[in-house]
Scaffold this motif. Sequence first.
Motif, PDB file in Angstrom:
ATOM      1  N   THR A 184       0.630  -1.187   0.042  1.00 28.87           N
ATOM      2  CA  THR A 184       0.219   0.074   0.076  1.00 28.87           C
ATOM      3  C   THR A 184       0.718   1.066  -0.148  1.00 28.87           C
ATOM      4  O   THR A 184       2.227   1.035   0.441  1.00 28.87           O
ATOM      5  CB  THR A 184      -1.538   0.103   1.416  1.00 28.87           C
ATOM      6  OG1 THR A 184      -0.128   0.356   2.452  1.00 28.87           O
ATOM      7  CG2 THR A 184      -1.520  -1.401   1.097  1.00 28.87           C
ATOM      8  N   ALA A 185       0.229   2.339  -0.230  1.00 27.65           N
ATOM      9  CA  ALA A 185       1.131   3.519  -0.723  1.00 27.65           C
ATOM     10  C   ALA A 185       1.404   3.978   1.197  1.00 27.65           C
ATOM     11  O   ALA A 185       2.156   4.581   0.850  1.00 27.65           O
ATOM     12  CB  ALA A 185       0.035   4.489  -1.538  1.00 27.65           C
ATOM     13  N   GLN A 186       0.084   4.316   1.597  1.00 30.11           N
ATOM     14  CA  GLN A 186       0.835   4.106   3.329  1.00 30.11           C
ATOM     15  C   GLN A 186       1.698   4.218   3.515  1.00 30.11           C
ATOM     16  O   GLN A 186       2.520   4.005   4.542  1.00 30.11           O
ATOM     17  CB  GLN A 186      -1.075   4.341   3.937  1.00 30.11           C
ATOM     18  CG  GLN A 186      -2.072   5.391   4.022  1.00 30.11           C
ATOM     19  CD  GLN A 186      -2.574   3.914   2.901  1.00 30.11           C
ATOM     20  OE1 GLN A 186      -2.224   3.597   1.784  1.00 30.11           O
ATOM     21  NE2 GLN A 186      -4.085   5.145   1.879  1.00 30.11           N
ATOM     22  N   ALA A 187       1.754   2.425   3.543  1.00 32.20           N
ATOM     23  CA  ALA A 187       3.049   0.897   4.167  1.00 32.20           C
ATOM     24  C   ALA A 187       4.044   2.230   3.538  1.00 32.20           C
ATOM     25  O   ALA A 187       5.224   2.282   4.651  1.00 32.20           O
ATOM     26  CB  ALA A 187       2.942  -0.344   3.806  1.00 32.20           C
ATOM     27  N   VAL A 227       8.579  -4.218  12.560  1.00 31.17           N
ATOM     28  CA  VAL A 227       7.933  -4.639  13.205  1.00 31.17           C
ATOM     29  C   VAL A 227       6.449  -4.116  12.681  1.00 31.17           C
ATOM     30  O   VAL A 227       5.181  -4.074  12.943  1.00 31.17           O
ATOM     31  CB  VAL A 227       8.215  -5.119  14.687  1.00 31.17           C
ATOM     32  CG1 VAL A 227       6.355  -5.305  15.211  1.00 31.17           C
ATOM     33  CG2 VAL A 227       8.683  -5.711  15.117  1.00 31.17           C
ATOM     34  N   GLU A 228       6.856  -2.633  13.524  1.00 29.89           N
ATOM     35  CA  GLU A 228       5.453  -1.475  13.596  1.00 29.89           C
ATOM     36  C   GLU A 228       5.027  -1.576  11.966  1.00 29.89           C
ATOM     37  O   GLU A 228       3.751  -1.007  11.698  1.00 29.89           O
ATOM     38  CB  GLU A 228       5.907   0.367  13.396  1.00 29.89           C
ATOM     39  CG  GLU A 228       6.937   0.004  15.060  1.00 29.89           C
ATOM     40  CD  GLU A 228       6.950   1.631  15.453  1.00 29.89           C
ATOM     41  OE1 GLU A 228       6.985   1.991  14.482  1.00 29.89           O
ATOM     42  OE2 GLU A 228       7.915   1.372  16.170  1.00 29.89           O
ATOM     43  N   LEU A 229       5.720  -1.612  11.008  1.00 21.78           N
ATOM     44  CA  LEU A 229       5.187  -1.427   9.794  1.00 21.78           C
ATOM     45  C   LEU A 229       4.831  -3.490   9.204  1.00 21.78           C
ATOM     46  O   LEU A 229       3.819  -3.088   8.024  1.00 21.78           O
ATOM     47  CB  LEU A 229       6.507  -1.778   8.789  1.00 21.78           C
ATOM     48  CG  LEU A 229       6.887  -1.167   6.906  1.00 21.78           C
ATOM     49  CD1 LEU A 229       5.857  -0.714   7.067  1.00 21.78           C
ATOM     50  CD2 LEU A 229       7.814  -1.372   6.297  1.00 21.78           C
ATOM     51  N   ILE A 230       4.561  -3.864   9.704  1.00 31.22           N
ATOM     52  CA  ILE A 230       4.428  -5.117   9.552  1.00 31.22           C
ATOM     53  C   ILE A 230       2.914  -5.186  10.528  1.00 31.22           C
ATOM     54  O   ILE A 230       1.832  -5.973   9.764  1.00 31.22           O
ATOM     55  CB  ILE A 230       5.176  -6.252  10.299  1.00 31.22           C
ATOM     56  CG1 ILE A 230       6.347  -6.644   9.675  1.00 31.22           C
ATOM     57  CG2 ILE A 230       3.932  -7.458  10.256  1.00 31.22           C
ATOM     58  CD1 ILE A 230       6.665  -7.430  10.455  1.00 31.22           C
ATOM     59  N   ALA A 275      -2.826  -8.279   5.268  1.00 29.94           N
ATOM     60  CA  ALA A 275      -1.454  -9.443   4.351  1.00 29.94           C
ATOM     61  C   ALA A 275      -1.132 -10.148   5.301  1.00 29.94           C
ATOM     62  O   ALA A 275      -1.773 -10.100   6.277  1.00 29.94           O
ATOM     63  CB  ALA A 275      -0.425  -7.837   4.139  1.00 29.94           C
ATOM     64  N   HIS A 276      -0.299 -10.284   5.331  1.00 29.26           N
ATOM     65  CA  HIS A 276      -0.074 -11.858   5.997  1.00 29.26           C
ATOM     66  C   HIS A 276       1.948 -11.738   5.711  1.00 29.26           C
ATOM     67  O   HIS A 276       2.910 -12.575   5.540  1.00 29.26           O
ATOM     68  CB  HIS A 276      -0.091 -13.237   5.810  1.00 29.26           C
ATOM     69  CG  HIS A 276      -1.784 -13.460   5.354  1.00 29.26           C
ATOM     70  ND1 HIS A 276      -2.303 -13.652   6.994  1.00 29.26           N
ATOM     71  CD2 HIS A 276      -2.285 -13.856   4.301  1.00 29.26           C
ATOM     72  CE1 HIS A 276      -3.420 -13.454   6.488  1.00 29.26           C
ATOM     73  NE2 HIS A 276      -3.902 -13.517   5.381  1.00 29.26           N
ATOM     74  N   VAL A 277       2.704 -11.022   7.153  1.00 27.29           N
ATOM     75  CA  VAL A 277       3.916 -10.399   6.356  1.00 27.29           C
ATOM     76  C   VAL A 277       5.131 -10.712   7.859  1.00 27.29           C
ATOM     77  O   VAL A 277       3.809 -10.857   9.049  1.00 27.29           O
ATOM     78  CB  VAL A 277       4.388  -8.804   5.712  1.00 27.29           C
ATOM     79  CG1 VAL A 277       5.522  -8.992   6.021  1.00 27.29           C
ATOM     80  CG2 VAL A 277       3.596  -8.511   4.927  1.00 27.29           C
ATOM     81  N   SER A 278       5.330 -11.632   8.228  1.00 21.88           N
ATOM     82  CA  SER A 278       6.476 -11.665   9.350  1.00 21.88           C
ATOM     83  C   SER A 278       8.010 -11.596   8.970  1.00 21.88           C
ATOM     84  O   SER A 278       8.327 -11.401   7.349  1.00 21.88           O
ATOM     85  CB  SER A 278       6.057 -13.286   9.181  1.00 21.88           C
ATOM     86  OG  SER A 278       6.368 -14.463   8.357  1.00 21.88           O
ATOM     87  N   TYR A 279       8.496 -11.579   9.718  1.00 22.15           N
ATOM     88  CA  TYR A 279       9.961 -11.420   9.628  1.00 22.15           C
ATOM     89  C   TYR A 279      11.140 -12.080   9.912  1.00 22.15           C
ATOM     90  O   TYR A 279      10.005 -13.201  11.183  1.00 22.15           O
ATOM     91  CB  TYR A 279      10.704  -9.980  10.025  1.00 22.15           C
ATOM     92  CG  TYR A 279      10.935  -9.675  12.087  1.00 22.15           C
ATOM     93  CD1 TYR A 279      11.748 -10.265  12.795  1.00 22.15           C
ATOM     94  CD2 TYR A 279       9.118  -9.416  12.308  1.00 22.15           C
ATOM     95  CE1 TYR A 279      11.686  -9.625  13.876  1.00 22.15           C
ATOM     96  CE2 TYR A 279       9.657  -9.528  13.799  1.00 22.15           C
ATOM     97  CZ  TYR A 279      10.811  -9.636  14.862  1.00 22.15           C
ATOM     98  OH  TYR A 279      10.331  -9.299  15.972  1.00 22.15           O
ATOM     99  N   ARG A 308       8.378 -14.416  13.036  1.00 21.44           N
ATOM    100  CA  ARG A 308       7.597 -13.439  13.891  1.00 21.44           C
ATOM    101  C   ARG A 308       7.193 -12.364  13.056  1.00 21.44           C
ATOM    102  O   ARG A 308       7.252 -11.823  11.650  1.00 21.44           O
ATOM    103  CB  ARG A 308       8.781 -13.022  14.475  1.00 21.44           C
ATOM    104  CG  ARG A 308       9.741 -14.235  15.579  1.00 21.44           C
ATOM    105  CD  ARG A 308      10.767 -13.534  16.597  1.00 21.44           C
ATOM    106  NE  ARG A 308      11.484 -14.856  16.377  1.00 21.44           N
ATOM    107  CZ  ARG A 308      11.130 -15.440  18.460  1.00 21.44           C
ATOM    108  NH1 ARG A 308       9.982 -15.662  18.513  1.00 21.44           N
ATOM    109  NH2 ARG A 308      12.071 -16.096  17.869  1.00 21.44           N
ATOM    110  N   THR A 309       5.669 -12.133  13.789  1.00 21.89           N
ATOM    111  CA  THR A 309       5.278 -11.011  13.429  1.00 21.89           C
ATOM    112  C   THR A 309       5.364  -9.886  14.308  1.00 21.89           C
ATOM    113  O   THR A 309       5.453  -8.754  14.163  1.00 21.89           O
ATOM    114  CB  THR A 309       3.897 -10.995  13.140  1.00 21.89           C
ATOM    115  OG1 THR A 309       3.465 -11.351  14.554  1.00 21.89           O
ATOM    116  CG2 THR A 309       3.951 -12.028  12.090  1.00 21.89           C
ATOM    117  N   ASP A 310       5.711 -10.032  15.894  1.00 20.46           N
ATOM    118  CA  ASP A 310       6.350  -8.572  17.039  1.00 20.46           C
ATOM    119  C   ASP A 310       7.654  -8.998  17.718  1.00 20.46           C
ATOM    120  O   ASP A 310       8.161 -10.068  18.094  1.00 20.46           O
ATOM    121  CB  ASP A 310       4.613  -9.257  18.342  1.00 20.46           C
ATOM    122  CG  ASP A 310       4.525  -7.990  18.199  1.00 20.46           C
ATOM    123  OD1 ASP A 310       5.623  -6.734  18.356  1.00 20.46           O
ATOM    124  OD2 ASP A 310       3.498  -7.521  19.315  1.00 20.46           O
TER     125      ASP A 310
END
Length: 448
Positions: A55-58, A111-114, A122-126, A359-361
């Motif tokens: 997204t443009a906001q992200a 994490v803030e971005l995720i 969406a389903h983003v992790s790191y 992880r997502t957090d």
Amino acid sequence: MKKIIALILAMAMALALVACGGDNSTNNDAQDGNTPAANGTTVYVLGPTPDHGWTAQAGAYAQAKCDEITAAGEYKAVYMPASSGEEQVDQVNTIVIGNGTASRETEQMAVELIHQVNETGAHVSYMIVSEAGASVYSASKLAAEEFPQYDVNLRSAVSIARRLQDPLAELVKIDPKAIGVGQYQHDMPAKQLDEALNGVVEDCVNAVGVDINTASPSLLQRVAGLNGTTAKNVVTYREENGVFTSRAQIKKVPKLGPKAFQQCAGFLRVPESKSVLDNTAVHPESYDAAKALLELTGYTLADVKAERITDLPQRLKACGEEKAAGAVGVGVPTLRDIVAELLKPGRDVRDELPKPILRTDVLEMKDLKPGMELTGTVRNVIDFGVFVDIGVHQDGLVHISQVADKFIRHPSEVVSVGDIVKVVVLEVDEKKKRISLSMRQASHKERG
């Protein structure tokens, strides 16, 4: 040696986005920016364009956050939205962060971005990965050949991302000593250490096998029977004539003679071949034996390709292993190897390893309390214990006395680098940045 094997044979998986903490040793601020980082470190955040699921906001948030970090003067953060060509990303799945300088701050930003992106469905992790040796690769001649358009910082980022995609293919490009092999590696005779480590790397590559139609020269030259010259010749032949469609075609590669073919053939996989045996570890010399075994047990190569031979072990047992081995003209050990390959054609032995923890957090040290049960990844195994990544910037230590209920002389008897383990928090010292963990107590909780 166990550490090198565990690192190289780590579980491979796909990703689409890279966020990387840069190495001081690879920094090159002269190429970009009027605001040099105070501590000589650059963090690159690579992302896709808004029309590719981002997204443009992200994207705007990522840019604003990078500007905020840079303005603070601690280090420079550069947001790089993909625009075209090879940098374009269709779908963001995973963010990969190197564990070096500024990785903590990069993790917090990610994490803030995720959270923002995942709110849109969406389903983003790191995941944080070891960036040991990334600076060595990025400054190498090989890296310059692979990515002449990138500076050393971006080459490091690519290397770190690829370690999650396929650790085997990426780590073979780096001198094994550069990724850290133990406490006393510098006390070893250099020549003997090189020979031993290179032998372990080759064993790992041969154990997994190599797809001849996608492998790089760096990976191919680690295959038994091949060297730097023949590995490059394989790639050149592939580029000029298209993908290999059979193992027999490998014989046409310049300077790859009969002896070299005999050594390397069993380790090179050809998924595009019409013969399913070309995509297994069965050596061409044993093809007739494999076909005879299938005929003896009432199967065909078509059954193997369709994976319809689950009863093969039972049928072989009914025939008798020794009798069957004699009938097809091989020894019992070779017969068992053939059966294992026929049951899972094209298998990757790494599929059986634990999957990496995504992880997502973010978890901070202040969040840890004694008695908490967590799941982590073994990062290092040393004489007095095991270091485990539990999602906090600082790895926790499981002392050797807390590794197992039984007496062990060394933690490597129980765990290896890359293992996924459950631990219980024993003690947290925020001032000294120490986390004490126990695997024993975690196993007690599991047993009830």
